[in-house]
Motif scaffolding. Structure first.
Motif, PDB file in Angstrom:
ATOM      1  N   MET A   1       0.847  -1.194   0.000  1.00 43.71           N
ATOM      2  CA  MET A   1       0.000   0.000   0.000  1.00 43.71           C
ATOM      3  C   MET A   1       0.884   1.246   0.000  1.00 43.71           C
ATOM      4  O   MET A   1       1.923   1.272   0.661  1.00 43.71           O
ATOM      5  N   ARG A   2       0.449   2.251  -0.731  1.00 39.94           N
ATOM      6  CA  ARG A   2       1.209   3.502  -0.802  1.00 39.94           C
ATOM      7  C   ARG A   2       0.325   4.668  -0.372  1.00 39.94           C
ATOM      8  O   ARG A   2      -0.826   4.773  -0.791  1.00 39.94           O
ATOM      9  N   ILE A   3       0.890   5.525   0.466  1.00 42.38           N
ATOM     10  CA  ILE A   3       0.183   6.726   0.903  1.00 42.38           C
ATOM     11  C   ILE A   3       1.020   7.939   0.521  1.00 42.38           C
ATOM     12  O   ILE A   3       2.159   8.095   0.974  1.00 42.38           O
ATOM     13  N   ASP A   4       0.471   8.796  -0.340  1.00 42.44           N
ATOM     14  CA  ASP A   4       1.118  10.053  -0.705  1.00 42.44           C
ATOM     15  C   ASP A   4       0.504  11.160   0.146  1.00 42.44           C
ATOM     16  O   ASP A   4      -0.726  11.291   0.209  1.00 42.44           O
ATOM     17  N   ILE A   5       1.349  11.957   0.786  1.00 36.16           N
ATOM     18  CA  ILE A   5       0.875  13.015   1.671  1.00 36.16           C
ATOM     19  C   ILE A   5       1.350  14.368   1.165  1.00 36.16           C
ATOM     20  O   ILE A   5       2.553  14.651   1.157  1.00 36.16           O
ATOM     21  N   TRP A   6       0.413  15.196   0.731  1.00 37.41           N
ATOM     22  CA  TRP A   6       0.739  16.581   0.377  1.00 37.41           C
ATOM     23  C   TRP A   6       0.626  17.422   1.634  1.00 37.41           C
ATOM     24  O   TRP A   6      -0.401  17.400   2.330  1.00 37.41           O
ATOM     25  N   SER A   7       1.695  18.181   1.946  1.00 30.10           N
ATOM     26  CA  SER A   7       1.683  18.994   3.156  1.00 30.10           C
ATOM     27  C   SER A   7       2.704  20.120   3.042  1.00 30.10           C
ATOM     28  O   SER A   7       3.544  20.123   2.146  1.00 30.10           O
ATOM     29  N   ASP A   8       2.593  21.062   3.979  1.00 32.55           N
ATOM     30  CA  ASP A   8       3.569  22.148   4.062  1.00 32.55           C
ATOM     31  C   ASP A   8       4.077  22.185   5.496  1.00 32.55           C
ATOM     32  O   ASP A   8       3.326  21.925   6.444  1.00 32.55           O
ATOM     33  N   TYR A   9       5.328  22.524   5.662  1.00 29.79           N
ATOM     34  CA  TYR A   9       5.922  22.515   6.991  1.00 29.79           C
ATOM     35  C   TYR A   9       5.466  23.678   7.857  1.00 29.79           C
ATOM     36  O   TYR A   9       5.750  23.699   9.055  1.00 29.79           O
ATOM     37  N   GLY A  17      -2.342  15.971  11.522  1.00 28.73           N
ATOM     38  CA  GLY A  17      -2.831  14.893  10.664  1.00 28.73           C
ATOM     39  C   GLY A  17      -1.804  13.797  10.483  1.00 28.73           C
ATOM     40  O   GLY A  17      -2.148  12.602  10.464  1.00 28.73           O
ATOM     41  N   LYS A  18      -0.551  14.184  10.343  1.00 27.83           N
ATOM     42  CA  LYS A  18       0.529  13.198  10.215  1.00 27.83           C
ATOM     43  C   LYS A  18       0.583  12.301  11.440  1.00 27.83           C
ATOM     44  O   LYS A  18       0.699  11.075  11.336  1.00 27.83           O
ATOM     45  N   ARG A  19       0.483  12.904  12.622  1.00 27.41           N
ATOM     46  CA  ARG A  19       0.564  12.114  13.845  1.00 27.41           C
ATOM     47  C   ARG A  19      -0.661  11.197  13.995  1.00 27.41           C
ATOM     48  O   ARG A  19      -0.529  10.048  14.446  1.00 27.41           O
ATOM     49  N   ARG A  20      -1.823  11.669  13.600  1.00 28.36           N
ATOM     50  CA  ARG A  20      -3.015  10.826  13.680  1.00 28.36           C
ATOM     51  C   ARG A  20      -2.927   9.643  12.719  1.00 28.36           C
ATOM     52  O   ARG A  20      -3.327   8.530  13.059  1.00 28.36           O
ATOM     53  N   LEU A  21      -2.389   9.883  11.527  1.00 26.27           N
ATOM     54  CA  LEU A  21      -2.177   8.782  10.590  1.00 26.27           C
ATOM     55  C   LEU A  21      -1.195   7.779  11.174  1.00 26.27           C
ATOM     56  O   LEU A  21      -1.402   6.561  11.088  1.00 26.27           O
ATOM     57  N   GLU A  22      -0.122   8.273  11.757  1.00 28.00           N
ATOM     58  CA  GLU A  22       0.887   7.375  12.334  1.00 28.00           C
ATOM     59  C   GLU A  22       0.284   6.518  13.443  1.00 28.00           C
ATOM     60  O   GLU A  22       0.623   5.331  13.582  1.00 28.00           O
ATOM     61  N   HIS A  23      -0.597   7.116  14.233  1.00 24.02           N
ATOM     62  CA  HIS A  23      -1.245   6.333  15.294  1.00 24.02           C
ATOM     63  C   HIS A  23      -2.115   5.244  14.689  1.00 24.02           C
ATOM     64  O   HIS A  23      -2.102   4.091  15.167  1.00 24.02           O
ATOM     65  N   PHE A  28      -2.485  -0.906  12.688  1.00 27.25           N
ATOM     66  CA  PHE A  28      -2.910  -1.521  11.435  1.00 27.25           C
ATOM     67  C   PHE A  28      -2.112  -2.792  11.171  1.00 27.25           C
ATOM     68  O   PHE A  28      -0.875  -2.785  11.223  1.00 27.25           O
ATOM     69  N   GLU A  29      -2.788  -3.877  10.868  1.00 30.92           N
ATOM     70  CA  GLU A  29      -2.112  -5.163  10.722  1.00 30.92           C
ATOM     71  C   GLU A  29      -1.131  -5.189   9.550  1.00 30.92           C
ATOM     72  O   GLU A  29      -0.137  -5.934   9.579  1.00 30.92           O
ATOM     73  N   GLY A  30      -1.372  -4.387   8.524  1.00 32.74           N
ATOM     74  CA  GLY A  30      -0.487  -4.398   7.367  1.00 32.74           C
ATOM     75  C   GLY A  30       0.517  -3.276   7.358  1.00 32.74           C
ATOM     76  O   GLY A  30       1.051  -2.907   6.300  1.00 32.74           O
ATOM     77  N   ARG A  31       0.821  -2.702   8.533  1.00 36.60           N
ATOM     78  CA  ARG A  31       1.681  -1.515   8.596  1.00 36.60           C
ATOM     79  C   ARG A  31       3.069  -1.728   8.000  1.00 36.60           C
ATOM     80  O   ARG A  31       3.671  -0.788   7.483  1.00 36.60           O
ATOM     81  N   ASP A  32       3.570  -2.958   8.042  1.00 36.01           N
ATOM     82  CA  ASP A  32       4.906  -3.220   7.498  1.00 36.01           C
ATOM     83  C   ASP A  32       4.919  -3.218   5.970  1.00 36.01           C
ATOM     84  O   ASP A  32       5.997  -3.254   5.356  1.00 36.01           O
ATOM     85  N   LYS A  33       3.755  -3.173   5.366  1.00 34.61           N
ATOM     86  CA  LYS A  33       3.661  -3.182   3.910  1.00 34.61           C
ATOM     87  C   LYS A  33       3.145  -1.847   3.365  1.00 34.61           C
ATOM     88  O   LYS A  33       2.649  -1.774   2.252  1.00 34.61           O
ATOM     89  N   VAL A  34       3.282  -0.796   4.173  1.00 28.74           N
ATOM     90  CA  VAL A  34       2.820   0.536   3.779  1.00 28.74           C
ATOM     91  C   VAL A  34       4.012   1.426   3.469  1.00 28.74           C
ATOM     92  O   VAL A  34       4.951   1.533   4.274  1.00 28.74           O
ATOM     93  N   GLU A  35       3.994   2.050   2.304  1.00 31.84           N
ATOM     94  CA  GLU A  35       5.018   3.034   1.923  1.00 31.84           C
ATOM     95  C   GLU A  35       4.405   4.422   2.009  1.00 31.84           C
ATOM     96  O   GLU A  35       3.351   4.674   1.416  1.00 31.84           O
ATOM     97  N   SER A 201      -8.090   4.829   9.895  1.00 30.52           N
ATOM     98  CA  SER A 201      -8.199   3.378  10.062  1.00 30.52           C
ATOM     99  C   SER A 201      -9.190   2.790   9.073  1.00 30.52           C
ATOM    100  O   SER A 201      -8.953   1.702   8.511  1.00 30.52           O
ATOM    101  N   GLU A 202     -10.285   3.493   8.836  1.00 30.28           N
ATOM    102  CA  GLU A 202     -11.287   3.010   7.886  1.00 30.28           C
ATOM    103  C   GLU A 202     -10.713   2.914   6.474  1.00 30.28           C
ATOM    104  O   GLU A 202     -10.917   1.923   5.769  1.00 30.28           O
ATOM    105  N   VAL A 203      -9.973   3.947   6.077  1.00 31.18           N
ATOM    106  CA  VAL A 203      -9.388   3.927   4.732  1.00 31.18           C
ATOM    107  C   VAL A 203      -8.334   2.821   4.627  1.00 31.18           C
ATOM    108  O   VAL A 203      -8.273   2.098   3.631  1.00 31.18           O
ATOM    109  N   LEU A 204      -7.501   2.701   5.640  1.00 34.61           N
ATOM    110  CA  LEU A 204      -6.485   1.645   5.634  1.00 34.61           C
ATOM    111  C   LEU A 204      -7.137   0.268   5.496  1.00 34.61           C
ATOM    112  O   LEU A 204      -6.687  -0.568   4.700  1.00 34.61           O
ATOM    113  N   ASP A 205      -8.213   0.037   6.242  1.00 39.96           N
ATOM    114  CA  ASP A 205      -8.893  -1.252   6.171  1.00 39.96           C
ATOM    115  C   ASP A 205      -9.528  -1.471   4.805  1.00 39.96           C
ATOM    116  O   ASP A 205      -9.520  -2.593   4.269  1.00 39.96           O
TER     117      ASP A 205
END
Length: 240
Positions: A1-9, A17-23, A28-35, A201-205
């Protein structure tokens, strides 16, 4: 799975949002297969490197509020950040142009340090009160992220990675991205804004089920969709 994140510092909701995604990913059971791929977006491409006003005066001017109201509103945002495990110190934030920091992020990605660099840049801006417009400071942050400081400093004195930054911005325009953070999963599903963890979590699932040929009960938004909007930034004076 690939997640592209558009953001500004310089976007507080991007950090939240980044921290909530990380949580969500940590559970997530497939976290080791996420780029995760960090994409550049500039809220204010014309922002000066040396700002003449602090963040409170910028917000007061933008929204037509008093400086006191801007301080109080940002205090509320800092409280929201604490809920995500982050410390925002708006009194020391140094508004600046973020283009060089995005170039540094692409340089770090080429060295395999994208995640470390993006986290350090966000913390530098919102927590440590450091200037992301100071190239010597950026080189020092690169060293903290595990990169060669002298090499990073030399790169920043050229126009290296400017094409990559502008390419991300152009791609975001093609996807009708007008605010950040903006998360795209497998180039199919999109989440706009600093959504609560359960949304991620819903999107990841959903994506995981599709990848594993499991029936999907509900789709979540696609690039350009406004169905999953949440708090985010859409201009150069965003902090509330």
């Amino acid at each position: 799975m690939r997640i592209d994140i558009w953001s500004d510092y310089a976007c507080p909701f991007c950090y939240i949002g980044k921290r909530r995604l990380e949580h969500a990913l940590s559970q997530f059971e497939g976290r080791d297969k996420v780029e995760v791929v960090f994409r550049s977006f500039q809220l204010d491409p014309n922002a000066p490197v040396q700002a003449t006003r602090d963040i409170y005066d910028m917000l007061a001017a933008k929204f037509g509020m008093t400086r006191e109201k801007a301080i109080a509103t940002n205090a509320q945002l800092a409280e929201q950040a604490r809920g995500a495990g982050l410390e925002f110190n708006f009194d020391t934030v140094k508004p600046t142009n973020t283009f060089d920091s995005h170039r540094l992020s692409h340089y770090a990605a080429a060295k395999g340090k994208a995640a470390e660099m993006s986290e350090r840049l966000l913390r530098a801006y919102f927590t440590d009160g450091l200037s992301l417009g100071d190239r010597r400071q950026l080189a020092s942050l690169a060293a903290e992220a595990g990169l060669d400081e002298a090499e990073a400093a030399a790169m920043l004195e050229t126009d290296a990675y400017a094409e990559e930054v502008n390419g991300d911005i152009a791609q975001g325009e093609r996807l009708n991205i007008t605010g950040v953070p903006f998360f795209v999963f497998n180039n199919k599903y999109a989440v706009s804004g600093a959504q609560p963890g359960p949304v991620f979590s819903e999107v990841l699932d959903t994506v995981w089920a599709e990848e594993n040929n499991t029936p999907v009960l509900q789709a979540v938004g696609k690039p350009g969709s406004k169905a999953a909007d949440a708090e985010g930034c859409d201009d150069g004076s965003c902090s509330i």
